[in-house]
Design a protein around this motif. Structure first.
Motif, PDB file in Angstrom:
ATOM      1  N   TRP A   1       0.825  -1.208   0.000  1.00  0.00           N
ATOM      2  CA  TRP A   1       0.000   0.000   0.000  1.00  0.00           C
ATOM      3  C   TRP A   1       0.858   1.256   0.000  1.00  0.00           C
ATOM      4  O   TRP A   1       0.549   2.238  -0.682  1.00  0.00           O
ATOM      5  CB  TRP A   1      -0.925  -0.005   1.205  1.00  0.00           C
ATOM      6  CG  TRP A   1      -1.999  -1.037   1.104  1.00  0.00           C
ATOM      7  CD1 TRP A   1      -2.057  -2.252   1.733  1.00  0.00           C
ATOM      8  CD2 TRP A   1      -3.173  -0.966   0.287  1.00  0.00           C
ATOM      9  NE1 TRP A   1      -3.177  -2.942   1.379  1.00  0.00           N
ATOM     10  CE2 TRP A   1      -3.905  -2.177   0.489  1.00  0.00           C
ATOM     11  CE3 TRP A   1      -3.685  -0.015  -0.585  1.00  0.00           C
ATOM     12  CZ2 TRP A   1      -5.101  -2.435  -0.151  1.00  0.00           C
ATOM     13  CZ3 TRP A   1      -4.888  -0.266  -1.226  1.00  0.00           C
ATOM     14  CH2 TRP A   1      -5.588  -1.464  -1.007  1.00  0.00           C
ATOM     15  N   ILE A   2       1.936   1.233   0.754  1.00  0.00           N
ATOM     16  CA  ILE A   2       2.816   2.412   0.795  1.00  0.00           C
ATOM     17  C   ILE A   2       3.429   2.648  -0.586  1.00  0.00           C
ATOM     18  O   ILE A   2       3.458   3.789  -1.084  1.00  0.00           O
ATOM     19  CB  ILE A   2       3.906   2.220   1.861  1.00  0.00           C
ATOM     20  CG1 ILE A   2       3.276   2.187   3.266  1.00  0.00           C
ATOM     21  CG2 ILE A   2       4.949   3.335   1.767  1.00  0.00           C
ATOM     22  CD1 ILE A   2       4.273   1.918   4.363  1.00  0.00           C
ATOM     23  N   SER A   3       3.929   1.565  -1.229  1.00  0.00           N
ATOM     24  CA  SER A   3       4.537   1.727  -2.553  1.00  0.00           C
ATOM     25  C   SER A   3       3.506   2.188  -3.578  1.00  0.00           C
ATOM     26  O   SER A   3       3.809   3.006  -4.451  1.00  0.00           O
ATOM     27  CB  SER A   3       5.173   0.417  -3.003  1.00  0.00           C
ATOM     28  OG  SER A   3       4.208  -0.618  -3.070  1.00  0.00           O
ATOM     29  N   ALA A   4       2.260   1.673  -3.473  1.00  0.00           N
ATOM     30  CA  ALA A   4       1.214   2.100  -4.403  1.00  0.00           C
ATOM     31  C   ALA A   4       0.904   3.581  -4.243  1.00  0.00           C
ATOM     32  O   ALA A   4       0.750   4.312  -5.231  1.00  0.00           O
ATOM     33  CB  ALA A   4      -0.049   1.267  -4.181  1.00  0.00           C
ATOM     34  N   VAL A   5       0.829   4.042  -3.000  1.00  0.00           N
ATOM     35  CA  VAL A   5       0.553   5.457  -2.750  1.00  0.00           C
ATOM     36  C   VAL A   5       1.688   6.321  -3.290  1.00  0.00           C
ATOM     37  O   VAL A   5       1.457   7.367  -3.915  1.00  0.00           O
ATOM     38  CB  VAL A   5       0.338   5.701  -1.245  1.00  0.00           C
ATOM     39  CG1 VAL A   5       0.275   7.191  -0.945  1.00  0.00           C
ATOM     40  CG2 VAL A   5      -0.948   5.019  -0.776  1.00  0.00           C
ATOM     41  N   VAL A   6       2.927   5.888  -3.065  1.00  0.00           N
ATOM     42  CA  VAL A   6       4.081   6.657  -3.543  1.00  0.00           C
ATOM     43  C   VAL A   6       4.064   6.752  -5.065  1.00  0.00           C
ATOM     44  O   VAL A   6       4.297   7.821  -5.650  1.00  0.00           O
ATOM     45  CB  VAL A   6       5.393   6.012  -3.047  1.00  0.00           C
ATOM     46  CG1 VAL A   6       6.601   6.664  -3.714  1.00  0.00           C
ATOM     47  CG2 VAL A   6       5.510   6.141  -1.535  1.00  0.00           C
ATOM     48  N   VAL A   7       3.768   5.634  -5.741  1.00  0.00           N
ATOM     49  CA  VAL A   7       3.744   5.630  -7.208  1.00  0.00           C
ATOM     50  C   VAL A   7       2.638   6.546  -7.735  1.00  0.00           C
ATOM     51  O   VAL A   7       2.840   7.317  -8.680  1.00  0.00           O
ATOM     52  CB  VAL A   7       3.567   4.192  -7.731  1.00  0.00           C
ATOM     53  CG1 VAL A   7       3.282   4.201  -9.234  1.00  0.00           C
ATOM     54  CG2 VAL A   7       4.800   3.361  -7.443  1.00  0.00           C
ATOM     55  N   VAL A   8       1.453   6.475  -7.119  1.00  0.00           N
ATOM     56  CA  VAL A   8       0.346   7.319  -7.560  1.00  0.00           C
ATOM     57  C   VAL A   8       0.673   8.794  -7.359  1.00  0.00           C
ATOM     58  O   VAL A   8       0.384   9.645  -8.218  1.00  0.00           O
ATOM     59  CB  VAL A   8      -0.948   6.935  -6.817  1.00  0.00           C
ATOM     60  CG1 VAL A   8      -2.045   7.956  -7.084  1.00  0.00           C
ATOM     61  CG2 VAL A   8      -1.409   5.549  -7.227  1.00  0.00           C
ATOM     62  N   VAL A   9       1.292   9.121  -6.225  1.00  0.00           N
ATOM     63  CA  VAL A   9       1.659  10.520  -5.959  1.00  0.00           C
ATOM     64  C   VAL A   9       2.683  11.009  -6.986  1.00  0.00           C
ATOM     65  O   VAL A   9       2.562  12.125  -7.519  1.00  0.00           O
ATOM     66  CB  VAL A   9       2.200  10.656  -4.527  1.00  0.00           C
ATOM     67  CG1 VAL A   9       2.821  12.035  -4.325  1.00  0.00           C
ATOM     68  CG2 VAL A   9       1.085  10.438  -3.509  1.00  0.00           C
ATOM     69  N   LEU A  10       3.699  10.189  -7.264  1.00  0.00           N
ATOM     70  CA  LEU A  10       4.714  10.591  -8.242  1.00  0.00           C
ATOM     71  C   LEU A  10       4.114  10.735  -9.632  1.00  0.00           C
ATOM     72  O   LEU A  10       4.455  11.665 -10.370  1.00  0.00           O
ATOM     73  CB  LEU A  10       5.853   9.565  -8.266  1.00  0.00           C
ATOM     74  CG  LEU A  10       6.742   9.514  -7.027  1.00  0.00           C
ATOM     75  CD1 LEU A  10       7.773   8.390  -7.147  1.00  0.00           C
ATOM     76  CD2 LEU A  10       7.460  10.849  -6.810  1.00  0.00           C
ATOM     77  N   LEU A  11       3.205   9.824  -9.995  1.00  0.00           N
ATOM     78  CA  LEU A  11       2.566   9.927 -11.295  1.00  0.00           C
ATOM     79  C   LEU A  11       1.701  11.179 -11.398  1.00  0.00           C
ATOM     80  O   LEU A  11       1.720  11.883 -12.419  1.00  0.00           O
ATOM     81  CB  LEU A  11       1.703   8.683 -11.546  1.00  0.00           C
ATOM     82  CG  LEU A  11       1.025   8.579 -12.920  1.00  0.00           C
ATOM     83  CD1 LEU A  11       2.071   8.555 -14.035  1.00  0.00           C
ATOM     84  CD2 LEU A  11       0.150   7.332 -12.990  1.00  0.00           C
ATOM     85  N   GLY A  12       0.961  11.455 -10.333  1.00  0.00           N
ATOM     86  CA  GLY A  12       0.156  12.675 -10.327  1.00  0.00           C
ATOM     87  C   GLY A  12       1.020  13.925 -10.405  1.00  0.00           C
ATOM     88  O   GLY A  12       0.670  14.889 -11.092  1.00  0.00           O
TER      89      GLY A  12
END
Length: 318
Positions: free
Chosen positions: A37-48
């Protein structure tokens, strides 16, 4: 008189084990994958953040969509496909020839094949393109005796330079891929073919190469997709492919970045289309090695739709 039906021994009730210790109910606790979940949140934030950064940049996106189907860009796109297919075909033919030469017991042909692979894999393709482009500086004429003679400038057109530069370089890599595929076929296949009276050439063509294709096709597909992208280097030798056509428009209209985005979109489209073709080609040559082929993406979609329809019809019937 009533018949008695023997139902077998009854299930033993839960109780203590032979040691006298009572059983304890197993409490299953699901594993918490916090890291996912942490890695998914980080990836989504970076993509955004990346999308926001480009949306705030000084990019005229209307120009990108307007020039995407410009006639000169489409002509460059066609030239990209032509030079990629032609260079890959040349590289595949050379790869088969030099792979067979390297596996030959003749030391001369084996040494020549090794030198070819060593040279073209050891020098950058960009340098090779420039060498062919400037060949007229050391050879004024291309003289093949009574067969052919002409000025080097007339022979080394941008298309010919691009074809030789990309094709000869690709041939070195394909030679190693084909060699690995040939060596993956069991030697007993060759021995059995020779026992039946087949020649070495016929054995290679009818027995070895068809079986080696399962090993050759996947890396060959990757090489072709890489060829599509490597073809952008031929803009340095005046060959007008999609990158050069886009750059010419960008330099004239003052939309350099926008036209680079146009070229990137078309490269992504080409690689996506040929990746689908590679998938089905690999699937075709895997028929002899797998009992049942895995379903294609379209077959999975159809199966999911049919299962949903059956569930809905079953629920309606109830």
């Amino acid at each position: 008189m009533t018949d008695k039906i023997d139902k077998g021994p009854a299930a033993a009730p839960a109780g203590p084990d032979p040691s006298g210790t009572p059983y304890e109910a197993i409490k299953a606790i699901p594993v918490r994958h916090v890291g996912r979940w942490i890695s998914a949140v980080v990836v989504v934030v970076l993509l955004g953040w990346l999308v926001y950064a480009f949306s705030q940049g000084n990019v005229i996106w209307d120009t990108v969509w307007d020039k995407l189907f410009d006639p000169s860009v489409l002509e460059g796109l066609w030239n990209t496909v032509v030079i990629s297919v032609a260079s890959m075909a040349l590289g595949l033919v050379l790869g088969i020839v030099f792979a067979v030469m390297r596996l030959s017991k003749n030391p001369v042909t084996g040494a020549v094949a090794w030198l070819y692979i060593w040279f073209f894999r050891g020098t950058p393709v960009y340098v090779q393109l420039l060498v062919w482009f400037n060949l007229s500086l050391i050879f004024e004429y291309i003289n093949l005796g009574p067969i052919y003679k002409n000025e080097t400038v007339d022979v080394m057109t941008p298309f010919m330079v691009a074809l030789l530069g990309l094709g000869l370089n690709e041939g070195a890599y394909m030679a190693e891929i084909v060699r690995a595929g040939i060596q993956s076929v069991d030697e007993g296949q060759t021995e059995a073919a020779h026992a039946l009276g087949m020649s070495q050439t016929k054995t290679m063509r009818r027995i070895v190469l068809p079986q080696a294709m399962r090993v050759i096709v996947p890396p060959t597909g990757n090489e072709f997709i890489n060829m599509l992208k490597t073809s952008s280097l031929v803009s340095a030798v005046q060959y007008t492919e999609v990158l050069r056509a886009s750059s010419n428009i960008g330099n004239t209209a003052g939309a350099v970045m926008e036209m680079l985005f146009v070229a990137s979109i078309w490269y992504l489209a080409l690689t996506s289309v040929f990746s689908v073709g590679q998938y089905y080609l690999e699937r075709r040559y895997a028929r002899g090695s797998l009992r049942s082929l895995p379903p294609t993406p379209w077959q999975r979609v159809k199966a999911n739709l049919l299962s949903k329809r059956s569930d809905q019809s079953g629920g309606a019937g109830v």
